[in-house]
Write an enzyme that holds these catalytic residues in place. Structure first.
Site, mmCIF file in Angstrom:
data_model
loop_
_atom_site.group_PDB
_atom_site.id
_atom_site.type_symbol
_atom_site.label_atom_id
_atom_site.label_comp_id
_atom_site.label_asym_id
_atom_site.label_seq_id
_atom_site.Cartn_x
_atom_site.Cartn_y
_atom_site.Cartn_z
ATOM 1 N N ASN A 1 -5.847 -6.352 -8.364
ATOM 2 C CA ASN A 1 -4.395 -6.459 -8.193
ATOM 3 C C ASN A 1 -3.795 -7.114 -9.430
ATOM 4 O OD1 ASN A 1 -1.770 -6.984 -7.497
ATOM 5 N ND2 ASN A 1 -2.246 -7.578 -5.395
ATOM 6 N N ILE B 1 0.830 3.648 -7.028
ATOM 7 C CA ILE B 1 1.429 2.512 -7.718
ATOM 8 C C ILE B 1 1.592 1.354 -6.732
ATOM 9 C CG2 ILE B 1 2.763 3.843 -9.408
ATOM 10 C CD1 ILE B 1 5.190 3.651 -7.525
ATOM 11 N N CYS C 1 1.129 -7.364 -8.367
ATOM 12 C CA CYS C 1 1.984 -8.007 -7.364
ATOM 13 C C CYS C 1 3.196 -8.596 -8.082
ATOM 14 C CB CYS C 1 1.224 -9.104 -6.627
ATOM 15 S SG CYS C 1 2.310 -10.009 -5.503
ATOM 16 N N THR D 1 3.228 1.189 3.895
ATOM 17 C CA THR D 1 4.335 0.776 4.764
ATOM 18 C C THR D 1 4.406 1.553 6.080
ATOM 19 O OG1 THR D 1 5.498 0.177 2.761
ATOM 20 C CG2 THR D 1 6.850 0.428 4.719
ATOM 21 N N ASN E 1 9.216 -6.659 0.233
ATOM 22 C CA ASN E 1 8.392 -7.774 0.699
ATOM 23 C C ASN E 1 8.164 -8.756 -0.431
ATOM 24 O OD1 ASN E 1 5.391 -8.234 -0.235
ATOM 25 N ND2 ASN E 1 5.770 -6.031 -0.410
ATOM 26 N N GLY F 1 7.686 2.094 0.772
ATOM 27 C CA GLY F 1 8.202 3.015 1.788
ATOM 28 C C GLY F 1 8.662 4.328 1.172
HETATM 29 C C1 SIN Z 1 2.555 -9.911 -1.809
HETATM 30 O O1 SIN Z 1 1.614 -10.481 -1.239
HETATM 31 O O2 SIN Z 1 3.575 -10.523 -2.151
HETATM 32 C C2 SIN Z 1 2.475 -8.438 -2.127
HETATM 33 C C3 SIN Z 1 1.196 -8.062 -2.718
HETATM 34 C C4 SIN Z 1 1.314 -7.037 -3.788
HETATM 35 O O3 SIN Z 1 2.393 -6.511 -4.051
HETATM 36 O O4 SIN Z 1 0.305 -6.723 -4.429
#
Ligand code: SIN
Length: 318
Positions: free
Chosen positions: A136, A200, A139, A277, A78, A226
């Site tokens: 976070n 993680i 990301c 996921t 993603n 996943g």
């Molecule tokens: C995203 O919004 O691109 C994913 C968020 C994340 O991995 O913390």
């Protein structure tokens, strides 16, 4: 377990940072939106140990250009880019609805720079409906913030320390696997006085369309999640628990599809787990994991699941 984690009355409930959780099964940020779609259409989210909401920034974010998601062998890439309506909208419009449910709300927070993280934390500090902040710093899909904070131990230490000085809420730091040694970033968080770690976030990956002969994801790369990442996540939980034992609560996330996957995280050292996921193909999976853990501990004769935390290590756990 350490002083911050205590088993409570039944075999799945526990207390951490003085907060009571019905069970150790939480939903992961970004894989359950803000919980309301499931709550309004599928099941009562009060059954969950906690709901971790999609990453919140101070200002709304439109996120990354498409294509944002692609299925891969045993996983998914993603690159959403932390699309969200902003923390103010969340607290005005979403949180009042979420607060009706008897579950713990964890806010995943994000900033493009230290000041933005602080502003989001300050805003949420006033909200009694939010119990914990999940930082976070992992990301992989944004140009500023995210992994840029989570891959440099000095930068990470400074951010965690400042946030701890800013907020009275417990802080869990969600770490990235996209680094050489997870113990370096874990140590920075411990020194910055984080209350616990979440291990993680996704692994940076790429998929190429062989007809178009170009990356499928609009931003070229994305975060892999996943079942494919379960062994990586379990290894990192194990490594961090091996170093800190029960002194640093760990929440395990990565590749959990069923209760056996959750138990791998718990036996490696996680006191709670997040389902990510799996929600996309089976939104009932968190409930199935709760049931599976309960049946497993009954079958094995444990009085409480906490007896299994870190059991895969050859060290004594209380
Ligand atoms: C995203 O919004 O691109 C994913 C968020 C994340 O991995 O913390």
């Amino acid at each position: 377990m350490g002083q911050t984690v205590k088993p409570t009355e039944d075999s799945l409930s526990f207390e951490m940072f003085g907060i009571r959780f019905k069970n150790p099964v939480w939903t992961a940020s970004g894989c359950f939106s803000y919980g309301l779609e499931v709550a309004n259409n599928l099941y009562d989210i009060s059954q969950l140990g906690a709901v971790v909401v999609k990453g919140l920034s101070y200002k709304p974010r439109t996120g990354n250009p498409p294509q944002r998601i692609v299925e891969t062998p045993c996983g998914m890439l993603n690159s959403i880019g932390l699309q969200n309506p902003g923390v103010e909208y969340f607290t005005k419009e979403i949180l009042p609805q979420l607060k009706k449910y008897d579950t713990v709300i964890v806010a995943n927070i994000f900033g493009e720079d230290e000041e933005e993280y602080i502003k989001v934390a300050q805003h949420l500090d006033k909200e009694d409906g939010v119990a914990i902040l999940e930082l976070n710093v992992s990301c992989p899909n944004v140009k500023k913030g995210g992994i840029a904070f989570g891959s440099d131990p000095e930068v990470l230490y400074s951010l965690v320390k400042r946030l701890k000085e800013t907020t009275g809420k417990p802080i869990l730091v969600k770490l990235s696997p996209n680094i050489t040694n997870i113990l370096d970033t874990a140590q920075a968080c411990v020194e910055g006085k984080a209350d616990g770690l979440v291990l993680i976030n996704t692994l940076l990956g790429m998929a190429i369309d062989v007809e178009r002969e170009e990356p499928i994801i609009g931003m070229k790369t994305g975060g892999l999640s996943g079942p494919a990442i379960l062994p990586v996540a379990v290894r990192m939980v194990y490594q961090v628990y091996e170093k800190y034992g029960t002194s640093v609560p760990i929440v395990g996330v990565g590749g959990i599809s069923d209760y056996r996957d959750a138990l791998q995280h718990i036996l490696a050292g996680a006191v709670a787990v997040q389902i990510g996921t799996a929600n996309f193909y089976d939104p009932y999976s968190p409930l199935k994991v709760i049931k599976g853990i309960k049946e497993h501990i009954e079958r094995k004769g444990y009085s409480h699941y906490i007896k299994m935390v870190g059991k895969a290590h050859k060290i004594k756990v209380s």
